[in-house]
Design a protein around this motif. Structure first.
Motif, PDB file in Angstrom:
ATOM      1  N   SER A   7       0.391  -1.510   0.416  1.00 22.44           N
ATOM      2  CA  SER A   7       0.212   0.134   0.408  1.00 22.44           C
ATOM      3  C   SER A   7       0.306   1.020  -0.115  1.00 22.44           C
ATOM      4  O   SER A   7       0.308   2.346  -0.191  1.00 22.44           O
ATOM      5  N   LYS A   8       2.182   1.012  -0.185  1.00 21.01           N
ATOM      6  CA  LYS A   8       2.583   2.608  -0.103  1.00 21.01           C
ATOM      7  C   LYS A   8       3.664   2.511  -1.024  1.00 21.01           C
ATOM      8  O   LYS A   8       4.442   2.193  -1.133  1.00 21.01           O
ATOM      9  N   VAL A   9       2.936   3.086  -2.074  1.00 18.35           N
ATOM     10  CA  VAL A   9       3.483   3.430  -3.493  1.00 18.35           C
ATOM     11  C   VAL A   9       4.460   4.791  -3.526  1.00 18.35           C
ATOM     12  O   VAL A   9       4.517   4.233  -4.612  1.00 18.35           O
ATOM     13  N   LEU A  10       4.261   5.698  -2.233  1.00 20.85           N
ATOM     14  CA  LEU A  10       5.091   6.027  -2.595  1.00 20.85           C
ATOM     15  C   LEU A  10       6.036   6.121  -1.319  1.00 20.85           C
ATOM     16  O   LEU A  10       7.085   7.079  -1.290  1.00 20.85           O
ATOM     17  N   SER A  11       6.888   4.929  -1.242  1.00 19.27           N
ATOM     18  CA  SER A  11       7.694   4.375  -0.569  1.00 19.27           C
ATOM     19  C   SER A  11       9.293   4.569  -1.493  1.00 19.27           C
ATOM     20  O   SER A  11       9.092   4.819  -2.288  1.00 19.27           O
ATOM     21  N   GLY A  12       9.438   5.884  -0.773  1.00 21.21           N
ATOM     22  CA  GLY A  12      11.408   6.130  -1.185  1.00 21.21           C
ATOM     23  C   GLY A  12      11.055   8.034  -1.530  1.00 21.21           C
ATOM     24  O   GLY A  12      11.597   8.528  -2.059  1.00 21.21           O
ATOM     25  N   VAL A  13       9.580   8.087  -1.266  1.00 21.37           N
ATOM     26  CA  VAL A  13       9.434   9.467  -2.009  1.00 21.37           C
ATOM     27  C   VAL A  13       9.642  10.276  -0.749  1.00 21.37           C
ATOM     28  O   VAL A  13       9.278  10.221   0.184  1.00 21.37           O
ATOM     29  N   ARG A  14      10.009  11.033  -0.407  1.00 22.23           N
ATOM     30  CA  ARG A  14      11.068  12.609   0.315  1.00 22.23           C
ATOM     31  C   ARG A  14      10.457  14.030  -0.157  1.00 22.23           C
ATOM     32  O   ARG A  14      10.317  14.212  -1.090  1.00 22.23           O
ATOM     33  N   ALA A  96      16.489  20.933   1.600  1.00 25.16           N
ATOM     34  CA  ALA A  96      15.741  21.067  -0.196  1.00 25.16           C
ATOM     35  C   ALA A  96      16.836  19.673  -0.913  1.00 25.16           C
ATOM     36  O   ALA A  96      15.811  19.205  -2.123  1.00 25.16           O
ATOM     37  N   LYS A  97      17.617  19.461  -0.327  1.00 25.33           N
ATOM     38  CA  LYS A  97      18.661  19.039  -1.531  1.00 25.33           C
ATOM     39  C   LYS A  97      18.225  17.564  -2.142  1.00 25.33           C
ATOM     40  O   LYS A  97      18.438  16.906  -2.412  1.00 25.33           O
ATOM     41  N   THR A  98      17.619  16.456  -0.683  1.00 25.10           N
ATOM     42  CA  THR A  98      17.560  15.423  -1.054  1.00 25.10           C
ATOM     43  C   THR A  98      16.112  14.792  -1.021  1.00 25.10           C
ATOM     44  O   THR A  98      14.942  14.092  -0.737  1.00 25.10           O
ATOM     45  N   ALA A  99      14.941  16.264  -0.909  1.00 23.88           N
ATOM     46  CA  ALA A  99      13.884  16.063  -1.213  1.00 23.88           C
ATOM     47  C   ALA A  99      12.980  15.819  -2.748  1.00 23.88           C
ATOM     48  O   ALA A  99      14.035  16.163  -3.424  1.00 23.88           O
ATOM     49  N   ASP A 100      11.983  14.777  -3.076  1.00 22.39           N
ATOM     50  CA  ASP A 100      11.711  15.082  -4.252  1.00 22.39           C
ATOM     51  C   ASP A 100      10.579  16.054  -4.001  1.00 22.39           C
ATOM     52  O   ASP A 100      10.075  16.294  -5.620  1.00 22.39           O
ATOM     53  N   VAL A 101       9.452  16.736  -3.268  1.00 21.66           N
ATOM     54  CA  VAL A 101       9.251  17.376  -3.774  1.00 21.66           C
ATOM     55  C   VAL A 101       9.100  18.501  -2.601  1.00 21.66           C
ATOM     56  O   VAL A 101       9.529  18.260  -1.782  1.00 21.66           O
ATOM     57  N   PHE A 102       8.692  19.812  -3.588  1.00 23.40           N
ATOM     58  CA  PHE A 102       9.043  20.150  -2.529  1.00 23.40           C
ATOM     59  C   PHE A 102       7.849  21.274  -1.913  1.00 23.40           C
ATOM     60  O   PHE A 102       7.054  22.123  -3.261  1.00 23.40           O
ATOM     61  N   LEU A 103       6.950  21.331  -0.770  1.00 19.29           N
ATOM     62  CA  LEU A 103       5.505  21.596  -0.857  1.00 19.29           C
ATOM     63  C   LEU A 103       5.459  23.064  -0.280  1.00 19.29           C
ATOM     64  O   LEU A 103       5.211  22.682   1.193  1.00 19.29           O
ATOM     65  N   THR A 104       4.892  23.992  -0.539  1.00 16.44           N
ATOM     66  CA  THR A 104       4.334  24.830  -0.174  1.00 16.44           C
ATOM     67  C   THR A 104       3.284  26.343   0.270  1.00 16.44           C
ATOM     68  O   THR A 104       2.803  25.613  -1.368  1.00 16.44           O
TER      69      THR A 104
END
Length: 411
Positions: A7-14, A96-104
Motif C-alpha cells: 500500500s506504500k506506493v510512494l515509499s522512498g519519496v521525500r 531541500a537537497k534530498t527532497a523529491d517534492v517541495f510543498l508550500t
C-alpha cells in the motif's frame, strides 16, 4: 500507515512541506498515507498557527484531540525552523537537497523574502518538484493576496452562492463546514504531485505544480460554469423541491423527521418500480403520470403525493420498503452515522487511531486505496518533535545542531 508494503506506493519519496493551516498540509497528509516521508517545517515559535486554535477557543479540543491539527498532519515528521535566520534558511536548503517534492502555501512575496522561492530551491536541487497551493493562482492581480477556503473557494469561487440558491427557505448564505474546500484541494494537490512524480520518473524533469482554491471551485461547479453563459444573460432555470422536474431526484421527509434522497435520473426506467415500492402503484397507470409529458406537466402533484407517502412511515420502515429497489436512493446521515455505516466500516474509510499522546479518536482517511489495503494513520506530530532526527538524517553533526538551537534557528 498500515504495515503492508504494497500500500506504500510512494515509499522512498521525500516531501518537504513548508505550509500551514489545512489546504496544502492536507496534501502532505495524503502523500504520507500513500507512503511518502513528509517533513513538515513549522515556525520555531508556536508552530503551525492552527495549533493555537484550541487555546483560542475556535477548536474545542474535545477529548484532548486538536482535530484541526490531526486531520491535515497525520503521519508526518515535524521540525521547528526560524526561516528568518541565516541558520534556519541554511537548514531548509540542506533538507531541500534530498527532497523529491517541495510543498508550500506561502505567498510569493514571503517566499522571495525568506529565500525559498522556485529558483532558490532549484539552485540546490534542479529537478525537484515545486508545488504551490494558493487562494487565487500564480498569476493575476490577486496572486499575492491571502486566501482561505471560506473566502477563495466558498465565496469567490461561487460554491456558497450555488448551494444557497439550491436550499429552500434560506435567507442568508449557507456556511461551509470546516476546511471543506481545503480538504478537496489537498486531495487535488496530491493528485497533481503524483502526476509530476511520474513525469520526472519518465523524463527526469521536475515540474512546478499549482493548485488554487478558486480554480478548484470552478472545477467543482463545472456544470454551472458551463451553463452560466448559455442563457442570453438570463438566470438559469431553478427548481424547488415542490416542482422538481424529476420527482425521483428529490429529498423526502419521513414521519420521524429524517430525509431520504432518491436519485433515479432515468425517470421512465424506474417510475413503475419506484411507485410500487413507495406504495403508490395506482399512479403507474394514472393518466396524469403514465407518460413522460403529462408526468412533467403534473410533477407538482406527483411530488405532493410522494411527500404524503413518505410522511406516513418512519425511516426504519422506509429502509425496509426501499431495500429491493434497483434505483439509487440513500439516507441523509449525520457524520456520526457515517462513522458507523456498514460501507464505511467494511472499507476502512474511517480509521481508529490515536494521537501521539495515545488519546484514541476516529479519523477519515483519504478515499484512495491501493490493492484494497486500509490505511491506519499515526497521529500528527508534536511541534518540532523530529527536529534532531531530521537534522541528523541530513548529515549534520550534533555540535552543529546544538549551535543552531542556541542561535534560535531551530527548535
Amino acid at each position: 500507515m498500515t504495515d503492508n508494503s504494497e500500500s506504500k506506493v510512494l515509499s522512498g519519496v521525500r516531501v518537504l512541506e513548508v505550509a500551514a493551516w489545512t489546504f496544502v498540509p492536507a496534501a502532505g497528509a495524503v502523500l504520507a498515507e500513500w507512503g511518502a516521508e513528509v517533513i513538515k517545517v513549522e515556525p520555531r515559535e508556536g508552530g503551525d498557527p492552527q495549533r493555537g486554535l484550541v487555546t483560542s477557543g475556535i477548536v474545542s479540543g474535545a477529548d484532548q484531540v486538536n482535530y484541526m491539527i490531526e486531520v491535515p498532519n497525520r503521519g508526518k515528521k515535524s521540525i521547528g525552523i526560524d526561516l528568518r535566520t541565516p541558520g534556519g534558511r541554511e537548514v531548509l536548503l540542506e533538507l531541500a537537497k534530498t527532497a523529491d517534492v517541495f510543498l508550500t502555501s506561502y505567498l510569493p512575496s514571503r517566499r522571495k523574502r525568506l529565500g525559498f522561492d522556485v529558483d532558490d530551491i532549484r539552485a540546490v536541487n534542479p529537478n525537484i518538484i515545486y508545488v504551490r497551493g494558493s487562494g487565487h493562482g500564480p498569476k493575476g492581480p490577486d496572486a499575492d493576496r491571502p486566501g482561505y477556503d471560506g473566502v477563495s473557494y466558498w465565496a469567490r469561487g461561487g460554491i456558497g452562492a450555488m448551494l444557497t440558491a439550491a436550499t429552500e427557505g434560506v435567507k442568508e448564505i449557507v456556511r461551509q463546514r470546516p476546511a471543506f474546500g481545503d480538504l478537496l484541494g489537498g486531495m487535488t494537490i496530491a493528485g497533481g504531485i503524483a502526476a509530476a512524480l511520474y513525469k520526472r520518473a519518465t523524463t527526469g524533469e521536475g515540474s512546478v505544480v499549482d493548485v488554487s482554491l478558486v480554480g478548484l471551485a470552478a472545477w467543482n461547479l463545472s456544470p454551472d460554469i458551463a451553463t452560466s453563459r448559455m442563457h442570453d444573460a438570463a438566470p438559469p432555470v431553478t427548481y424547488t423541491h415542490a416542482d422538481s422536474p424529476n420527482p425521483l431526484v428529490n429529498n423526502y421527509l419521513t414521519s420521524d423527521g429524517r430525509y431520504v434522497t432518491l436519485m433515479m435520473l432515468q425517470l421512465d426506467k424506474f417510475f413503475a418500480e419506484a411507485m410500487t415500492a413507495i406504495g403508490l402503484p395506482e399512479l403507474v397507470t394514472d393518466q396524469r403520470f403514465a407518460e413522460q409529458l403529462p408526468r412533467y406537466e403534473n410533477r407538482v402533484e406527483l411530488v405532493r403525493l410522494i411527500d404524503e407517502a413518505f410522511a406516513k412511515r418512519t425511516l426504519a420502515e422506509w429502509r425496509e420498503a426501499l431495500a429491493p429497489l434497483s434505483g439509487a436512493w440513500g439516507v441523509v446521515q449525520t457524520p456520526a452515522e457515517v462513522c458507523d455505516d456498514p460501507t464505511t466500516v467494511a472499507n476502512g474509510y474511517v480509521a481508529k487511531t490515536t494521537t501521539m499522546n495515545g488519546v484514541p479518536f476516529k479519523l477519515a482517511v483519504n478515499p484512495v486505496q491501493f490493492d484494497e489495503q486500509h490505511v491506519v494513520p499515526p497521529g500528527a506530530p508534536e511541534h518540532g518533535q523530529h527536529t534532531e532526527e531530521i537534522l541528523m538524517d541530513a548529515g549534520l553533526e550534533w555540535d552543529r545542531i546544538q549551535q543552531l538551537k542556541d542561535d534560535g534557528a531551530v527548535l
